[in-house]
Design a protein around this motif. Structure first.
Motif, PDB file in Angstrom:
ATOM      1  N   VAL A  16       0.843  -1.190   0.000  1.00  0.00           N
ATOM      2  CA  VAL A  16       0.000   0.000   0.000  1.00  0.00           C
ATOM      3  C   VAL A  16       0.878   1.239   0.000  1.00  0.00           C
ATOM      4  O   VAL A  16       1.676   1.433   0.886  1.00  0.00           O
ATOM      5  N   ARG A  17       0.729   2.056  -1.018  1.00  0.00           N
ATOM      6  CA  ARG A  17       1.476   3.309  -1.079  1.00  0.00           C
ATOM      7  C   ARG A  17       0.457   4.440  -1.120  1.00  0.00           C
ATOM      8  O   ARG A  17      -0.255   4.608  -2.096  1.00  0.00           O
ATOM      9  N   THR A  18       0.396   5.193  -0.067  1.00  0.00           N
ATOM     10  CA  THR A  18      -0.530   6.316  -0.017  1.00  0.00           C
ATOM     11  C   THR A  18       0.249   7.599  -0.240  1.00  0.00           C
ATOM     12  O   THR A  18       1.334   7.772   0.314  1.00  0.00           O
ATOM     13  N   PRO A  19      -0.280   8.483  -1.070  1.00  0.00           N
ATOM     14  CA  PRO A  19       0.419   9.749  -1.297  1.00  0.00           C
ATOM     15  C   PRO A  19       0.395  10.610  -0.046  1.00  0.00           C
ATOM     16  O   PRO A  19      -0.519  10.516   0.772  1.00  0.00           O
ATOM     17  N   ALA A  20       1.406  11.426   0.097  1.00  0.00           N
ATOM     18  CA  ALA A  20       1.465  12.334   1.237  1.00  0.00           C
ATOM     19  C   ALA A  20       0.325  13.340   1.125  1.00  0.00           C
ATOM     20  O   ALA A  20      -0.001  13.790   0.027  1.00  0.00           O
ATOM     21  N   PRO A  21      -0.297  13.680   2.226  1.00  0.00           N
ATOM     22  CA  PRO A  21      -1.394  14.658   2.155  1.00  0.00           C
ATOM     23  C   PRO A  21      -0.884  16.014   1.689  1.00  0.00           C
ATOM     24  O   PRO A  21       0.205  16.436   2.046  1.00  0.00           O
ATOM     25  N   THR A  22      -1.676  16.653   0.858  1.00  0.00           N
ATOM     26  CA  THR A  22      -1.304  17.975   0.368  1.00  0.00           C
ATOM     27  C   THR A  22      -2.368  18.967   0.790  1.00  0.00           C
ATOM     28  O   THR A  22      -3.528  18.616   0.967  1.00  0.00           O
ATOM     29  N   ALA A  23      -1.961  20.203   0.924  1.00  0.00           N
ATOM     30  CA  ALA A  23      -2.901  21.255   1.303  1.00  0.00           C
ATOM     31  C   ALA A  23      -3.820  21.548   0.116  1.00  0.00           C
ATOM     32  O   ALA A  23      -3.366  21.579  -1.020  1.00  0.00           O
ATOM     33  N   PRO A  24      -5.111  21.741   0.366  1.00  0.00           N
ATOM     34  CA  PRO A  24      -6.020  22.070  -0.748  1.00  0.00           C
ATOM     35  C   PRO A  24      -5.638  23.407  -1.364  1.00  0.00           C
ATOM     36  O   PRO A  24      -5.262  24.341  -0.658  1.00  0.00           O
ATOM     37  N   GLN A  25      -5.712  23.467  -2.685  1.00  0.00           N
ATOM     38  CA  GLN A  25      -5.346  24.699  -3.379  1.00  0.00           C
ATOM     39  C   GLN A  25      -6.570  25.591  -3.492  1.00  0.00           C
ATOM     40  O   GLN A  25      -7.653  25.136  -3.840  1.00  0.00           O
ATOM     41  N   ARG A  26      -6.364  26.860  -3.215  1.00  0.00           N
ATOM     42  CA  ARG A  26      -7.445  27.829  -3.319  1.00  0.00           C
ATOM     43  C   ARG A  26      -7.548  28.311  -4.753  1.00  0.00           C
ATOM     44  O   ARG A  26      -6.560  28.404  -5.463  1.00  0.00           O
ATOM     45  N   ALA A  27      -8.751  28.621  -5.145  1.00  0.00           N
ATOM     46  CA  ALA A  27      -8.971  29.165  -6.484  1.00  0.00           C
ATOM     47  C   ALA A  27      -8.370  30.563  -6.556  1.00  0.00           C
ATOM     48  O   ALA A  27      -8.419  31.315  -5.585  1.00  0.00           O
ATOM     49  N   ARG A  28      -7.821  30.899  -7.691  1.00  0.00           N
ATOM     50  CA  ARG A  28      -7.280  32.238  -7.899  1.00  0.00           C
ATOM     51  C   ARG A  28      -8.426  33.230  -7.869  1.00  0.00           C
ATOM     52  O   ARG A  28      -9.476  32.998  -8.462  1.00  0.00           O
ATOM     53  N   GLN A  29      -8.250  34.334  -7.192  1.00  0.00           N
ATOM     54  CA  GLN A  29      -9.318  35.328  -7.059  1.00  0.00           C
ATOM     55  C   GLN A  29      -8.916  36.604  -7.781  1.00  0.00           C
ATOM     56  O   GLN A  29      -7.806  37.097  -7.620  1.00  0.00           O
TER      57      GLN A  29
END
Length: 65
Positions: A16-29
Motif C-alpha cells: 500500500v502506497r498512499t500519497p502524502a497529504p497535500t494542502a487544498p489549493q485555493r482558487a485564484r481570485q
C-alpha cells in the motif's frame, strides 16, 4: 507448528502506497472591476468558443455563450 510471518507493517508498506497529504489549493481570485477594466462586457475565448461576461444595471455578473 509455528510459521514465520513477516511483520504486518513491513508487508503493508510494500503493498500500500498512499500519497502524502497535500494542502487544498485555493482558487485564484480576481476583482471583477480589475477584470472588466472599466467596461461593462468582457469576451472570453475558451476552446474555440467565445463567452461574454456582462455587468448588469443591478451590478450582477452574467456569463453567456
Amino acid at each position: 507448528m509455528l510459521l514465520h510471518t513477516p511483520p504486518l507493517t513491513s508487508h503493508l508498506a510494500s503493498v500500500v502506497r498512499t500519497p502524502a497529504p497535500t494542502a487544498p489549493q485555493r482558487a485564484r481570485q480576481v476583482d471583477s472591476h480589475q477584470l472588466l477594466a472599466g467596461a461593462r462586457e468582457l469576451a472570453i475565448e475558451h476552446l474555440g468558443q467565445t463567452y461574454h461576461l456582462r455587468l448588469t444595471r443591478n451590478e450582477k455578473l452574467i456569463l453567456t455563450k
